[in-house]
Design an enzyme around this catalytic site. Structure first.
Site: not given
Ligand code: FPP
Length: 246
Positions: A21, A38, A132
């Site tokens: 997050d 992201h 893993l």
């Molecule tokens: C949360 O941050 C993150 C996500 C909803 C997506 C996670 C995705 C990635 C790290 C990229 C793709 C992953 C792979 C495995 C290739 P948020 O957007 O909720 O952040 P915020 O709470 O600060 O708005």
């Protein structure tokens, strides 16, 4: 001495699950669009996957896209799906080089065709790896998983292949998308939020929870080590007394 070297290698969690997050806030702090967060989140995914492989952790589950994430602006959903496909395609070689097997949990059938194809290929190409197991939770929510498990068990009762009275925990677990995966012993959430957000509700019954204020794109192997060291300093009692487990 670095934190990673302080880890007791004989007491490593078998399965770590992470709620990644803070990508959006990380980007906002730099005046950049959320997608930039992201993209940098993918770097942290690489770093942590490598860290887990090096430490000999058997399972790492990452909450990459929740059922609720479909409610984000369309442009962000599309960007996340594109990032997923690109990352998976470009990382297959590295996964194989590091003996990592890719798996997914969640309603992947409902993902866009391109994403499904990239996932199918990567899963097939890494299926014989013995190190893993990297599990991506995609279009996943624990309530969705529990509901689909309940429906498949109800169907068996309706077909009379299972008696309602004799349903066991193990029957239920076999119907979840996490079947054959041991429960996580450590659950990490980044970005300062102390919530579970519909992630692995059944499976984390006895998991140790570790919350950190670090935003996901900033999460490194040293932060992972800190979480594992914290885990190793806790007493896991599973309902028993302290004396019983010592
Ligand atoms: C949360 O941050 C993150 C996500 C909803 C997506 C996670 C995705 C990635 C790290 C990229 C793709 C992953 C792979 C495995 C290739 P948020 O957007 O909720 O952040 P915020 O709470 O600060 O708005």
């Amino acid at each position: 001495m670095e934190l990673i070297d302080q880890i007791d290698r004989s007491n490593i969690p078998e399965h770590i699950a992470i709620i990644m997050d803070g990508n959006g806030r990380w980007a906002k702090k730099q005046g950049k669009p959320r997608v930039f967060g992201h993209k940098n989140g993918v770097k942290a995914v690489r770093e942590v996957t490598e860290g887990c492989a090096e430490l000999g952790i058997n399972y790492l589950t990452l909450y990459a896209f929740s059922t609720e994430n479909w409610n984000r602006p369309k442009i962000e959903v599309t960007a996340l799906m594109t990032l997923l496909v690109e990352t998976i395609k470009s990382e297959v070689k590295t996964l194989n080089k590091n003996n990592i097997r890719l798996e997914t949990i969640g309603n992947t059938e409902a993902l866009p065709e391109k994403s499904k194809k990239a996932l199918r290929n990567a899963i097939a190409e890494t299926k014989d790896n013995t190190g893993l197991c990297l599990i991506l939770a995609l279009n996943y929510s624990a309530k969705w998983d529990i509901m689909q498990a309940v429906k498949s068990i109800a169907q068996k009762v309706e077909d009379q292949s299972l008696h309602a009275d004799s349903i066991t925990e193990s029957d239920f677990e076999s119907a979840l998308s996490t079947k054959n995966i041991p429960d996580p012993e450590l659950l990490i959430r980044t970005s300062g939020e102390s919530r579970i957000s519909n992630f692995l509700l059944w499976e984390i019954a006895y998991a140790e929870l570790f919350f950190t204020s670090v935003l996901w794109p900033d999460f490194t192997k040293e932060h992972l080590a800190k979480a594992i060291l914290d885990f190793q300093n806790r007493e896991r009692r599973f309902g028993k007394t302290s004396e019983q487990v010592q």
